[in-house]
Design an enzyme around this catalytic site. Structure first.
Site, PDB file in Angstrom:
ATOM      1  N   THR A 162       0.833  -1.210   0.000  1.00  0.00           N
ATOM      2  CA  THR A 162       0.000   0.000   0.000  1.00  0.00           C
ATOM      3  C   THR A 162       0.861   1.251   0.000  1.00  0.00           C
ATOM      4  O   THR A 162       1.816   1.332   0.776  1.00  0.00           O
ATOM      5  CB  THR A 162      -0.797   0.045   1.330  1.00  0.00           C
ATOM      6  OG1 THR A 162      -1.487  -1.168   1.485  1.00  0.00           O
ATOM      7  CG2 THR A 162      -1.731   1.230   1.382  1.00  0.00           C
ATOM      8  N   GLY A 182      -9.405  -4.327   3.332  1.00  0.00           N
ATOM      9  CA  GLY A 182      -8.328  -4.198   4.317  1.00  0.00           C
ATOM     10  C   GLY A 182      -8.470  -2.951   5.164  1.00  0.00           C
ATOM     11  O   GLY A 182      -9.554  -2.385   5.322  1.00  0.00           O
ATOM     12  N   ASP A 183      -7.354  -2.507   5.713  1.00  0.00           N
ATOM     13  CA  ASP A 183      -7.349  -1.327   6.582  1.00  0.00           C
ATOM     14  C   ASP A 183      -7.414  -0.028   5.784  1.00  0.00           C
ATOM     15  O   ASP A 183      -7.809   1.017   6.321  1.00  0.00           O
ATOM     16  CB  ASP A 183      -6.072  -1.306   7.437  1.00  0.00           C
ATOM     17  CG  ASP A 183      -4.831  -1.251   6.562  1.00  0.00           C
ATOM     18  OD1 ASP A 183      -4.674  -2.152   5.707  1.00  0.00           O
ATOM     19  OD2 ASP A 183      -4.032  -0.303   6.699  1.00  0.00           O
ATOM     20  N   THR A 234       0.845   0.507   6.315  1.00  0.00           N
ATOM     21  CA  THR A 234       0.988  -0.444   5.216  1.00  0.00           C
ATOM     22  C   THR A 234       1.167  -1.831   5.815  1.00  0.00           C
ATOM     23  O   THR A 234       1.509  -1.955   6.988  1.00  0.00           O
ATOM     24  CB  THR A 234       2.186  -0.065   4.318  1.00  0.00           C
ATOM     25  OG1 THR A 234       2.271  -0.966   3.213  1.00  0.00           O
ATOM     26  CG2 THR A 234       3.498  -0.109   5.079  1.00  0.00           C
ATOM     27  N   GLY A 246      -3.553  -5.661   6.566  1.00  0.00           N
ATOM     28  CA  GLY A 246      -4.658  -4.846   7.051  1.00  0.00           C
ATOM     29  C   GLY A 246      -5.410  -5.470   8.211  1.00  0.00           C
ATOM     30  O   GLY A 246      -5.867  -4.770   9.127  1.00  0.00           O
TER      31      GLY A 246
HETATM   32  N1  GLY Z   1      -2.717  -2.552   4.034  1.00  0.00           N
HETATM   33  C1  GLY Z   1      -3.431  -2.883   2.889  1.00  0.00           C
HETATM   34  C2  GLY Z   1      -4.312  -4.043   3.007  1.00  0.00           C
HETATM   35  O1  GLY Z   1      -4.161  -4.853   3.895  1.00  0.00           O
HETATM   36  O2  GLY Z   1      -5.171  -4.205   2.170  1.00  0.00           O
END
Ligand code: GLY
Length: 331
Positions: A191, A221-222, A242, A245
């Site tokens: 990310t 995700g996050d 990043t 997530g």
């Molecule tokens: N950090 C990005 C995801 O897990 O989608």
């Protein structure tokens, strides 16, 4: 400029005349006296991973021209979204298990305004759609088909985001891995998350991703979740994330870091404590890479990751560099 910003900067004891247009002969005093910008020495951008170097270059030009941090974030992140060579963001992102590229993104400004899109397909620049959600709707988050339809209504173009090379990787994964998710690494899970501070000392932040390569269809995700992927309180600082997530969401990672900074931690200490929380809240740490970056109101920065190998791009008005993050464990 909003009154709140003016009052804050006014406490620094600065005042200025307003220049009407470009002709000095037309200079006039207006009822409201605005302060001058705090200046080019203040501006700074940090972004996760080395793809942040190019994104930062676009962002810093906006800040040098006295643009707002929110513009720097959007236009900077657009660079990575539109880079077809980057396999974990926007165009060229690796698809889900069914071969569909689905994207998550969110953005937040210095006045707690925020916008987000999750599980959006066929739109190259989800961070720009997230900004439209923030500015043109009463909502924070739009998802899936609703997010896509909203983007089309705002004149974003439908685009196939699955490049030939990403399609081939997905075909190989299907043949070889029998639906086992790949370990988090730089290629399949990086990310881009960015924080910028502008000449007025205002922060903005955002992040954008295609998420975990070959994820289950429907997985989010996050990155579109305010408080997990990004968070910002302009009186304190900003943080963004990043990595995996699922682990970041469990501790509301970015919000946790901003609260730690509010309570006196430096950006570096706050990122480290958040990573320790992730370490303590997950029994199985195998392949669980996470990384955070943070910047406080004074422009001080920090980062921390669970495993080695995470880096982030730094840019100010003078220099650009890639910084290796401090970390807890060797791979
Ligand atoms: N950090 C990005 C995801 O897990 O989608």
């Amino acid at each position: 400029m909003k009154r709140r910003d003016f009052v804050k900067i006014g406490t620094l004891g600065t005042t200025a005349l307003i220049i009407d247009g470009c002709n000095p002969n037309e200079t006039s005093l207006k009822n409201e006296i605005l302060p001058p910008p705090l200046g080019i020495d203040k501006i700074k951008v940090i972004s996760t991973w080395n793809s942040g170097i190019e994104a930062n270059k676009t962002a810093i030009e906006i800040l040098k021209n006295n643009g707002p941090a929110i513009d720097a974030i959007e236009k900077g992140l657009n660079v990575t979204e539109s880079d077809s060579e980057n396999t974990s963001v926007g165009l060229g992102g690796l698809p889900d298990a069914n071969g569909n590229v689905t994207l998550d993104a969110c953005i937040m400004d210095h006045n707690f305004n925020c916008g987000s899109v999750s599980y959006i397909s066929n739109i190259e620049n989800p961070i720009s759609v997230a900004r439209k959600v923030m500015e043109d709707t009463p909502h924070v988050m739009l998802s899936g088909k609703g997010a896509y339809d909203f983007a089309i209504s705002k004149n974003f173009k439908h685009k196939n985001l699955l490049t030939e090379s990403s399609r081939i990787k997905w075909e190989e994964w299907k043949k070889e891995n029998k639906n086992v998710l790949p370990a988090i690494n730089h290629e399949n899970h990086d990310t881009i998350a960015m924080i910028a501070i502008d000449q007025l000392g205002n922060l903005s932040t955002g992040c954008t991703t295609s998420g975990w390569a070959y994820k289950l269809a429907g997985r989010v995700g996050d990155s579109p979740i305010i408080g997990s992927g990004v968070y910002l309180d302009n009186d304190v600082g900003a943080a963004c994330a990043t990595g995996m997530g699922e682990a970041i969401i469990k501790i509301c990672g970015s919000h946790a870091i901003v609260e730690l900074m509010r309570n006196g931690s430096s950006p570096q200490e706050a990122c480290k404590i958040a990573v320790q929380r992730i370490k303590n809240s997950n029994k199985d740490l195998k392949d669980l890479q996470v990384g955070f970056i943070a910047m406080n109101k004074n422009g001080e920065i920090g980062s921390y990751s669970l495993y080695s190998g995470f880096n982030y791009a730094y840019q100010d008005a003078q220099e650009s560099k890639l910084i290796d993050s401090k970390y807890d464990l060797d791979w």
